[in-house]
Design a protein around this motif. Structure first.
Motif, PDB file in Angstrom:
ATOM      1  N   GLN A  31       0.827  -1.257  -0.112  1.00 23.38           N
ATOM      2  CA  GLN A  31      -0.159  -0.026  -0.130  1.00 23.38           C
ATOM      3  C   GLN A  31       0.934   1.231   0.055  1.00 23.38           C
ATOM      4  O   GLN A  31       1.969   1.200   0.241  1.00 23.38           O
ATOM      5  CB  GLN A  31      -1.044  -0.031   1.195  1.00 23.38           C
ATOM      6  N   ILE A  32       0.313   2.234  -0.486  1.00 19.86           N
ATOM      7  CA  ILE A  32       1.169   3.528  -0.395  1.00 19.86           C
ATOM      8  C   ILE A  32       1.610   3.786   1.123  1.00 19.86           C
ATOM      9  O   ILE A  32       0.919   3.523   2.237  1.00 19.86           O
ATOM     10  CB  ILE A  32       0.362   4.827  -0.550  1.00 19.86           C
ATOM     11  N   ARG A 109      -7.633   6.810  -9.910  1.00 22.05           N
ATOM     12  CA  ARG A 109      -6.561   6.635 -10.053  1.00 22.05           C
ATOM     13  C   ARG A 109      -5.818   5.543  -9.474  1.00 22.05           C
ATOM     14  O   ARG A 109      -5.874   5.240  -8.570  1.00 22.05           O
ATOM     15  CB  ARG A 109      -6.020   8.082  -9.501  1.00 22.05           C
ATOM     16  N   ASP A 110      -4.389   5.261 -10.346  1.00 19.22           N
ATOM     17  CA  ASP A 110      -3.591   4.296  -9.790  1.00 19.22           C
ATOM     18  C   ASP A 110      -3.009   4.680  -8.419  1.00 19.22           C
ATOM     19  O   ASP A 110      -2.525   5.921  -8.284  1.00 19.22           O
ATOM     20  CB  ASP A 110      -2.605   3.937 -10.724  1.00 19.22           C
ATOM     21  N   GLN A 111      -2.894   3.552  -7.684  1.00 16.99           N
ATOM     22  CA  GLN A 111      -2.093   3.786  -6.380  1.00 16.99           C
ATOM     23  C   GLN A 111      -1.353   2.653  -5.924  1.00 16.99           C
ATOM     24  O   GLN A 111      -1.714   1.514  -6.363  1.00 16.99           O
ATOM     25  CB  GLN A 111      -3.104   4.318  -5.278  1.00 16.99           C
ATOM     26  N   GLU A 201       6.657   3.534  -5.626  1.00 13.39           N
ATOM     27  CA  GLU A 201       5.353   4.041  -5.204  1.00 13.39           C
ATOM     28  C   GLU A 201       4.650   4.573  -6.557  1.00 13.39           C
ATOM     29  O   GLU A 201       5.294   5.463  -7.238  1.00 13.39           O
ATOM     30  CB  GLU A 201       5.493   4.975  -4.179  1.00 13.39           C
ATOM     31  N   GLN A 202       3.702   4.283  -6.783  1.00 14.12           N
ATOM     32  CA  GLN A 202       2.750   5.053  -8.031  1.00 14.12           C
ATOM     33  C   GLN A 202       2.432   6.453  -7.537  1.00 14.12           C
ATOM     34  O   GLN A 202       1.635   6.393  -6.563  1.00 14.12           O
ATOM     35  CB  GLN A 202       1.623   4.249  -8.236  1.00 14.12           C
ATOM     36  N   ARG A 203       2.660   7.400  -8.111  1.00 11.74           N
ATOM     37  CA  ARG A 203       1.999   8.645  -7.668  1.00 11.74           C
ATOM     38  C   ARG A 203       1.292   9.391  -8.959  1.00 11.74           C
ATOM     39  O   ARG A 203       0.928  10.793  -8.905  1.00 11.74           O
ATOM     40  CB  ARG A 203       3.298   9.558  -7.293  1.00 11.74           C
TER      41      ARG A 203
END
Length: 450
Positions: A31-32, A109-111, A201-203
């Protein structure tokens, strides 16, 4: 968002960064906020410089008109990583299937955390090993003696970016580890991908969730976190074995592109040696961790290899960014994996209103002299323009691969056994160095090649 695998990013029109042939982990494993591994130094385990590599049009034999093409493409193997506690692959893997959805629709949105190089993350010491194991399972008698270079598509793209560089727009720095397996003129050069980080991490973007929305999992591959495909083809007088991650197929029909019986080879010993590695089945599931052993579990599936003519690269772009779509970045991705279709979802903040479909020429038939006998798939205008613009870079990529192989084989022949190298591109300068790090395959596999 469905709780399943994600694949390479396509959410924003990033320029250049070839490190990002990415794969996404399924939530909730990451997870983020999950701590990320610190980036490695591009010069770690690098020592003496061996040679700086240059290309010149003044070299003997240079042909200004010659542009190499890819011919004799064969699908050799495929596999999918899983989230099992012990590193585990499904062999063969199975491509997700494209689904024609009614438009418009929205995705979040991607996360979360996405892989940059899942092979290195899950098999840190030997990231090439799953390639070998998948081939061993599908084609135990595969003849590695005919292969000149084993590489990831990502490595070819980086080399092509250097080949197409200009003084005003040099390529990004990169590193590729170089090894030689075998001890004679038929030895194979192994080019292994190297990244400062294997996940991040996807932002930004909507590409992963768009991919999930327009594809469905193939039966028998539930829980797979990726799909890797291995091709063999001829390019610029060399025979390459190329691994890449694929997004989807047009139809669920699975027919082997290499179903005809292969002739017996002298590499039964290779199959025996690889079979002695830890290969089995696993039913455990847990958050994956970095693997620093030789062990990779192999779970056989009943899939066959889907034809290359059905494969699709899927991306997403905003309405504005599609107007300046980065063809020089995308074309090598398609060409070097012989992927005939590119589908681009056009959106405004995740609201997808249309899908633009492009095709590139893929020749699947050849005459007795190895020349294309007919195009099965033809290019559209945008793709053809991109191909025409890439001719110089493709020509120099072929020359570079030939030069790199000659140099690597010469050093392997004249130096002590186990001589390891690394190719570094720094500020546009491409040089070969000596490397002190470990082998990229278990020693028993190297011995089998010998």
């Amino acid at each position: 968002m469905r709780g399943r695998r994600g694949y390479r990013s396509g959410g924003r029109p990033h320029r250049g960064s070839l490190a990002r042939e990415m794969l996404t982990l399924r939530p909730p494993q990451f997870q983020i906020g999950t701590p990320l591994a610190g980036g490695r130094n591009i010069r770690e385990n690098v020592s003496d410089i061996l040679q700086t590599i240059t290309l010149s049009e003044d070299e003997p034999g240079y042909d200004e008109e010659y542009v190499p093409s890819i011919i004799n493409t064969q699908v050799i193997a495929s596999y999918s990583w899983t989230d099992a506690e012990e590193p585990t692959i499904l062999v063969p893997g199975a491509l997700p299937v494209w689904q024609e959805r009614s438009l418009p629709f929205s995705v979040p949105r991607d996360q979360g955390i996405q892989f940059i190089d899942q092979n290195a993350h899950r098999s840190e010491l030997h990231p090439v090993l799953p390639l070998i194991l998948s081939i061993r399972h599908i084609s135990p008698r595969f003849d590695y003696g005919k292969i000149n270079i084993i590489t990831d598509r990502n490595g070819l793209r980086k080399l092509m970016s250097w080949a197409g560089k200009t003084a005003t727009e040099p390529c990004e720095d990169f590193r590729i580890d170089v090894d030689v397996v075998g001890k004679d003129k038929n030895s194979t050069v192994l080019l292994t991908r190297w990244e400062a980080r294997n996940h991040e991490e996807q932002r930004y973007g909507y590409g992963h969730n768009f991919l999930s929305a327009v594809t469905s999992e193939h039966w028998g591959c539930k829980g797979a976190t990726s799909y890797s495909r291995i091709l063999q083809y001829d390019f610029a007088g060399l025979t390459l074995l190329v691994r890449y991650s694929a997004d989807a197929a047009l139809t669920p029909t699975e027919r082997s592109a290499t179903a005809s019986a292969r002739a017996d080879s002298d590499l039964d010993h290779l199959a025996t040696q690889i079979a002695s590695l830890n290969i089995g089945t696993s039913s455990k599931t847990a958050t994956p961790s970095n693997n620093k052993t030789n062990s990779i579990e192999v779970i056989p599936t009943k899939h066959e290899l889907s034809p290359q003519s059905s494969t699709i690269e899927i991306k997403s772009r905003t309405t504005r960014s599609y107007e300046t779509f980065d063809w020089p970045h995308t074309l090598p991705q398609l060409f070097l994996s012989q992927t005939p279709y590119l589908y681009i979802g056009i959106h405004r903040q995740g609201y997808f209103e249309r899908v633009v479909k492009h095709s590139m020429p893929i020749s699947l038939r050849w005459d007795a002299k190895g020349k294309a006998a007919g195009d099965v798939i033809r290019a559209d205008a945008d793709m053809q323009k991109a191909l025409d613009s890439a001719k110089h870079a493709l020509k120099d990529l072929g020359r570079l691969l030939e030069r790199l192989r000659e140099i690597a084989l010469e050093y392997a022949r004249t130096q002590s056994e186990g001589f390891r190298m690394v190719l570094l591109c720094e500020s546009g300068k491409l040089s070969l160095y000596r490397r002190s790090s470990e082998d990229k395959l278990p020693r028993e596999v190297y011995d089998a090649f010998n």
